[in-house]
Design a protein around this motif. Structure first.
Motif, PDB file in Angstrom:
ATOM      1  N   UNK A 181      -6.644  -1.088   4.193  1.00 40.42           N
ATOM      2  CA  UNK A 181      -6.936  -1.922   3.022  1.00 40.42           C
ATOM      3  C   UNK A 181      -8.445  -2.151   2.909  1.00 40.42           C
ATOM      4  N   UNK A 182      -9.095  -2.474   4.025  1.00 38.51           N
ATOM      5  CA  UNK A 182     -10.543  -2.734   3.984  1.00 38.51           C
ATOM      6  C   UNK A 182     -11.307  -1.492   3.520  1.00 38.51           C
ATOM      7  N   UNK A 183     -10.942  -0.330   4.062  1.00 36.13           N
ATOM      8  CA  UNK A 183     -11.634   0.909   3.671  1.00 36.13           C
ATOM      9  C   UNK A 183     -11.357   1.267   2.215  1.00 36.13           C
ATOM     10  N   UNK A 184     -10.127   1.013   1.776  1.00 35.25           N
ATOM     11  CA  UNK A 184      -9.762   1.303   0.392  1.00 35.25           C
ATOM     12  C   UNK A 184     -10.558   0.417  -0.570  1.00 35.25           C
ATOM     13  N   UNK A 185     -10.627  -0.870  -0.257  1.00 36.25           N
ATOM     14  CA  UNK A 185     -11.383  -1.804  -1.112  1.00 36.25           C
ATOM     15  C   UNK A 185     -12.850  -1.385  -1.177  1.00 36.25           C
ATOM     16  N   UNK A 201      -2.241  -1.046  -5.228  1.00 33.32           N
ATOM     17  CA  UNK A 201      -1.047  -0.495  -4.572  1.00 33.32           C
ATOM     18  C   UNK A 201      -1.568   0.523  -3.574  1.00 33.32           C
ATOM     19  N   UNK A 202      -1.328   0.264  -2.276  1.00 36.96           N
ATOM     20  CA  UNK A 202      -2.088   0.970  -1.247  1.00 36.96           C
ATOM     21  C   UNK A 202      -1.510   2.317  -0.828  1.00 36.96           C
ATOM     22  N   UNK A 203      -0.396   2.727  -1.431  1.00 34.31           N
ATOM     23  CA  UNK A 203       0.185   4.028  -1.098  1.00 34.31           C
ATOM     24  C   UNK A 203       1.519   3.865  -0.396  1.00 34.31           C
ATOM     25  N   UNK A 204       2.307   4.941  -0.443  1.00 35.09           N
ATOM     26  CA  UNK A 204       3.666   4.878   0.107  1.00 35.09           C
ATOM     27  C   UNK A 204       3.804   5.769   1.326  1.00 35.09           C
ATOM     28  N   UNK A 205       4.617   5.370   2.287  1.00 33.62           N
ATOM     29  CA  UNK A 205       4.901   6.248   3.422  1.00 33.62           C
ATOM     30  C   UNK A 205       5.902   7.344   3.050  1.00 33.62           C
ATOM     31  N   UNK A 206       6.224   8.170   4.030  1.00 30.52           N
ATOM     32  CA  UNK A 206       7.160   9.272   3.833  1.00 30.52           C
ATOM     33  C   UNK A 206       8.558   8.760   3.490  1.00 30.52           C
ATOM     34  N   UNK A 207       9.362   9.673   2.946  1.00 27.53           N
ATOM     35  CA  UNK A 207      10.756   9.337   2.646  1.00 27.53           C
ATOM     36  C   UNK A 207      11.009   9.053   1.182  1.00 27.53           C
ATOM     37  N   UNK A 208      10.005   9.346   0.322  1.00 27.07           N
ATOM     38  CA  UNK A 208      10.228   9.111  -1.106  1.00 27.07           C
ATOM     39  C   UNK A 208      11.401   9.958  -1.585  1.00 27.07           C
ATOM     40  N   UNK A 209      12.069   9.463  -2.606  1.00 27.53           N
ATOM     41  CA  UNK A 209      13.226  10.185  -3.123  1.00 27.53           C
ATOM     42  C   UNK A 209      13.716   9.548  -4.403  1.00 27.53           C
TER      43      UNK A 209
END
Ligand code: MN
Length: 232
Positions: A181-185, A201-209
């Motif tokens: 989060x700090x690096x993204x900001x 919205x910081x991104x999603x982990x694996x397993x999307x479907x």
């Protein structure tokens, strides 16, 4: 002075354990921010600079703790995907923020869903066109209440998961974010001046479907209330 049209309502997300709300200004989303998700999407997980897309503020749907949001299945897709995400809420304006100071600009955290018309996103990606029709549609960003960092601390680790009809589909840890989060900001603030009410919205982990009509999604981040959404 009068407006020709009635100004749109302010989209405001409730603050947990409070009567207050945060008015949403902008919605920034980070793409491919967990290595295992980058791989499942066909990309090299090696650390390259983060990239961003936006959703309109009125794509945000605030969902109260204990509420079940009836999400309308969007038009023009046959492959609606969930993406469980940690949302960081900016509370202090700034540009060119250093990583060391970045968390001073983060006021709170919430659980969010970056709902995606995957078929349209992929088509646009293949054609080298913008992702908006895949990502920025109406109601595409349901989110739970905002927890103040001053109360719960900064969310730098802890489980993030999503279930569909009770079956686990995504599980990871916030400490696996490629860009914290700090690096993204810090990085985002070199591109846009951040202001209070901006959401990341910081991104999603694996397993999307995919999810279908009549299924129920439950999204959790350790320490925050679950977000529950029914697809209608
Ligand atoms: Mn996403």
């Amino acid at each position: 002075m009068t407006y020709v049209f009635t100004p749109p309502a302010v989209v405001a997300v409730p603050v947990a354990n409070s009567e207050e709300k945060v008015a949403v200004r902008r919605v920034y989303c980070v793409g491919r921010n967990y290595a295992a998700h980058a791989i499942e999407m066909g990309f090299d997980p090696n650390r390259e600079p983060p990239f961003f897309f936006c959703k309109p503020a009125d794509a945000v749907v605030p969902v109260a703790e204990g509420e079940v949001y009836a999400f309308p299945y969007p038009s023009a897709t046959h492959n609606l995907h969930y993406e469980a995400e940690l949302v960081a809420v900016i509370g202090k304006s700034g540009a060119n923020i250093t990583v060391e100071n970045a968390l001073d600009h983060v006021w709170g955290y919430a659980v969010g869903l970056d709902m995606t018309r995957r078929d349209l996103q992929m088509k646009m990606r293949e054609m080298g066109r913008p992702w908006e029709i895949g990502k920025a549609f109406d109601y595409s960003a349901p989110m739970g209440p905002i927890y103040k960092a001053s109360e719960i601390g900064h969310v730098t680790e802890g489980a993030i998961w999503l279930t569909v009809d009770g079956a686990e589909r995504q599980r990871s840890d916030i400490n696996k974010l490629i860009w914290s989060v700090a690096e993204t900001v810090a990085y985002l603030s070199t591109l846009f001046k951040l202001e209070p009410g901006d959401l990341i919205f910081t991104g999603t982990p694996e397993g999307v479907g995919a999810v279908e009509r009549s299924q129920q999604m439950r999204v959790g981040v350790e320490g925050l209330a679950d977000l529950v959404v029914d697809v209608k």
